[in-house]
Design an enzyme around this catalytic site. Structure first.
Site, PDB file in Angstrom:
ATOM      1  CG  LEU A  95      -1.927  -0.926   1.039  1.00  0.00           C
ATOM      2  CD1 LEU A  95      -3.010  -0.995   2.503  1.00  0.00           C
ATOM      3  CD2 LEU A  95      -2.845  -0.982   0.412  1.00  0.00           C
TER       4      LEU A  95
ATOM      5  N   PRO B 218       1.794   3.425  -2.519  1.00  0.00           N
ATOM      6  CG  PRO B 218       1.632   2.605  -4.381  1.00  0.00           C
ATOM      7  CD  PRO B 218       1.675   1.569  -2.919  1.00  0.00           C
ATOM      8  CE1 TYR B 219      -5.939   4.923   1.471  1.00  0.00           C
ATOM      9  CE2 TYR B 219      -4.873   3.909   2.299  1.00  0.00           C
ATOM     10  CZ  TYR B 219      -5.520   4.683   2.548  1.00  0.00           C
ATOM     11  OH  TYR B 219      -7.286   4.869   3.458  1.00  0.00           O
ATOM     12  CE1 TYR B 220       0.132   4.077   6.619  1.00  0.00           C
ATOM     13  CE2 TYR B 220      -0.895   2.689   4.585  1.00  0.00           C
ATOM     14  CZ  TYR B 220      -0.983   2.770   6.132  1.00  0.00           C
ATOM     15  OH  TYR B 220      -1.893   2.208   6.896  1.00  0.00           O
TER      16      TYR B 220
ATOM     17  CE  LYS C 243      -5.778   8.146   3.461  1.00  0.00           C
ATOM     18  NZ  LYS C 243      -7.543   9.275   3.305  1.00  0.00           N
TER      19      LYS C 243
END
Length: 212
Positions: free
Chosen positions: A125, A127-129, A132
């Site tokens: 994850l 890219p998600y982090y 965020k």
């Protein structure tokens, strides 16, 4: 309170809408697709089509007159790098800009645990982090919003416990229901303004934890 929930059709978003309606707030449910509207009408909320890919001035039209915005949208890291950037980063930032254009001061965002510690980002994850992390930084340093950043641990669909640990020393899990409850109570708690709050399930009643 008039509250606009961005990402109302998501798992946490639905719970936030339901809890706000139950306590008598005037809730506007930001949805992507028209066929999602009926369920929110039946639940006592006002559905509004809201496009996170639109420009901030267009988004601001939907936010005019609101007392608060809750950002509960997200790609979940499951739709590829491009959409993660477009929704979780750029979409979030544009909604912050839109809130300021619309004159809305109160803004609560659902983020994720460990966003400030790259060593703890899950490999699958990342890219998600990244999204965020930079969205949270923009909110803190590039806006004048009365923000609260909620950073829940691993999300589970168990029944809500009503109890949490705030800013835990280590990671853990938390129910989506408890995240939603905490977010709703945060909206009307002035001491949470300007705060970044990590959350996992624990022993402290949510009403007490919010006041802390």
């Amino acid at each position: 309170m008039k509250v606009f929930v961005i990402g109302a059709h998501g798992q946490i978003g639905k719970k936030i809408v339901s809890k706000l309606v139950a306590q008598g707030d005037q809730v506007y449910a930001g949805i992507r697709q028209a066929d999602q509207a009926e369920a929110f009408e039946d639940a006592g909320a006002q559905p509004v089509q809201f496009n996170l890919l639109a420009q901030p001035d267009e988004q601001a039209l939907a936010l005019k007159g609101m007392d608060a915005v809750v950002f509960a949208a997200g790609s979940g890291g499951q739709t590829g790098y491009d959409m993660t950037l477009m929704i979780d980063l750029d979409g979030a930032v544009k909604s912050m800009q839109a809130a300021e254009i619309a004159g809305v001061k109160r803004y609560v965002i659902i983020s994720a645990e460990f966003t400030t510690d790259r060593e703890k980002w899950p490999k699958a994850l990342r890219p998600y982090y990244v999204a965020k992390f930079y969205a949270d930084e923009w909110l803190k340093t590039r806006t004048q919003l009365d923000y609260t950043i909620l950073q829940p641990g691993s999300l589970v669909n168990d029944a809500g416990t009503g109890r949490v640990t705030v800013n835990p020393a280590a990671g853990g899990a938390i129910t989506r229901d408890d995240v939603a409850t905490f977010a709703v109570q945060t909206l009307k708690t002035a001491t949470t303004i300007g705060q970044t709050i990590a959350l996992i399930n624990g022993e402290t009643p949510i009403a007490e934890a919010v006041q802390q």
